[in-house]
Design a protein around this motif. Sequence first.
Motif, PDB file in Angstrom:
ATOM      1  N   LEU A  37       0.854  -1.226  -0.004  1.00  0.00           N
ATOM      2  CA  LEU A  37      -0.065   0.041   0.102  1.00  0.00           C
ATOM      3  C   LEU A  37       0.807   1.288  -0.092  1.00  0.00           C
ATOM      4  N   VAL A  38       1.906   1.402   0.974  1.00  0.00           N
ATOM      5  CA  VAL A  38       2.604   2.512   0.873  1.00  0.00           C
ATOM      6  C   VAL A  38       3.560   2.774  -0.445  1.00  0.00           C
ATOM      7  N   ASN A  39       4.036   1.732  -1.021  1.00  0.00           N
ATOM      8  CA  ASN A  39       4.720   1.706  -1.937  1.00  0.00           C
ATOM      9  C   ASN A  39       3.965   2.205  -3.284  1.00  0.00           C
ATOM     10  N   ARG A  40       2.579   1.751  -3.352  1.00  0.00           N
ATOM     11  CA  ARG A  40       1.834   2.216  -4.457  1.00  0.00           C
ATOM     12  C   ARG A  40       1.343   3.935  -4.173  1.00  0.00           C
ATOM     13  N   LEU A  41       1.197   4.185  -3.109  1.00  0.00           N
ATOM     14  CA  LEU A  41       0.727   5.434  -2.706  1.00  0.00           C
ATOM     15  C   LEU A  41       1.879   6.502  -3.167  1.00  0.00           C
ATOM     16  N   LEU A  42       3.262   5.936  -2.833  1.00  0.00           N
ATOM     17  CA  LEU A  42       4.556   6.776  -3.294  1.00  0.00           C
ATOM     18  C   LEU A  42       4.540   6.807  -4.557  1.00  0.00           C
ATOM     19  N   GLU A  43       4.369   5.586  -5.441  1.00  0.00           N
ATOM     20  CA  GLU A  43       4.412   5.514  -6.653  1.00  0.00           C
ATOM     21  C   GLU A  43       3.352   6.534  -7.381  1.00  0.00           C
ATOM     22  N   GLU A  44       2.230   6.799  -6.785  1.00  0.00           N
ATOM     23  CA  GLU A  44       1.311   7.521  -7.418  1.00  0.00           C
ATOM     24  C   GLU A  44       1.525   8.905  -7.099  1.00  0.00           C
ATOM     25  N   GLN A  45       2.148   9.204  -6.010  1.00  0.00           N
ATOM     26  CA  GLN A  45       2.703  10.574  -5.729  1.00  0.00           C
ATOM     27  C   GLN A  45       3.767  10.849  -6.783  1.00  0.00           C
ATOM     28  N   PHE A  46       4.531  10.145  -6.924  1.00  0.00           N
ATOM     29  CA  PHE A  46       5.628  10.545  -7.846  1.00  0.00           C
ATOM     30  C   PHE A  46       5.097  10.522  -9.423  1.00  0.00           C
ATOM     31  N   ASP A  47       4.124   9.957  -9.849  1.00  0.00           N
ATOM     32  CA  ASP A  47       3.474  10.004 -11.013  1.00  0.00           C
ATOM     33  C   ASP A  47       2.854  11.413 -11.039  1.00  0.00           C
ATOM     34  N   ASP A  48       2.024  11.689 -10.113  1.00  0.00           N
ATOM     35  CA  ASP A  48       1.438  13.079 -10.161  1.00  0.00           C
ATOM     36  C   ASP A  48       2.237  14.151 -10.285  1.00  0.00           C
ATOM     37  N   GLU A  49       3.447  13.883  -9.428  1.00  0.00           N
ATOM     38  CA  GLU A  49       4.457  15.038  -9.508  1.00  0.00           C
ATOM     39  C   GLU A  49       5.153  15.020 -10.916  1.00  0.00           C
TER      40      GLU A  49
END
Length: 159
Positions: free
Chosen positions: A145-157
Motif C-alpha cells: 500500500l505505501v509503495n503504491r501510494l508513493l508511486e502515485e505521488q511521484f506519477d502526479d509530480e
Amino acid sequence: MNIIEPDLNGKQLRIGIVQARFTNEIGSEMLKVCHRTLLDLGVADEDITVATVPGALEVPLVLQNMAASEQYDALIAIGVVIRGETYHFELVSNESGAGVTRVGLDYNIPIANAILTTENDEQAVARIEEKAADAAKVAVECANLVNRLLEEQFDDEDE
C-alpha cells in the motif's frame, strides 16, 4: 471513487524482523510462524532479515536502524511482555509500543507490531500462531500500500 484493494503479494518485498529474546521460547515460535507466512505470501527467503535483541525495550532502536538503512519495505517487531508483580510490565509495554510506532511514523515505513502483552505464559502461547501470521500479512499488505501510494505521488509530480 478510487479504492485500493489489499495486496498480499510479497514478491519483490524486503522485510526486516526484530525479535526480542526475553521469553525466547515464545518469541522463537512467533518468528517461525511469521517466517513461514512471509514465504507463503511470496517473500523470498533471501529478502528476509532477522535481528535479535535482549528484550522489548531494545526493539525500537534496531527497527530505527533498519528503517534508516532504506533497505526494507516493511518491518516486523516480535516479542512478548508478560505481566509480573511490579510496574515494570506497564513501562516496558508502553515504551516499546510507543517506540515502535514512532519509528514507523518518523521513517514512513510500515511496522507490524507483534510484541504480545499478556497476563501470563498461557495467554502468550495461545496467541503465537495468530499474532505472528497477522504480523506477516500486515507487513506485506502495508508495504504494498505505501509503495503504491508513493508511486502515485511521484506519477502526479511528473505530470
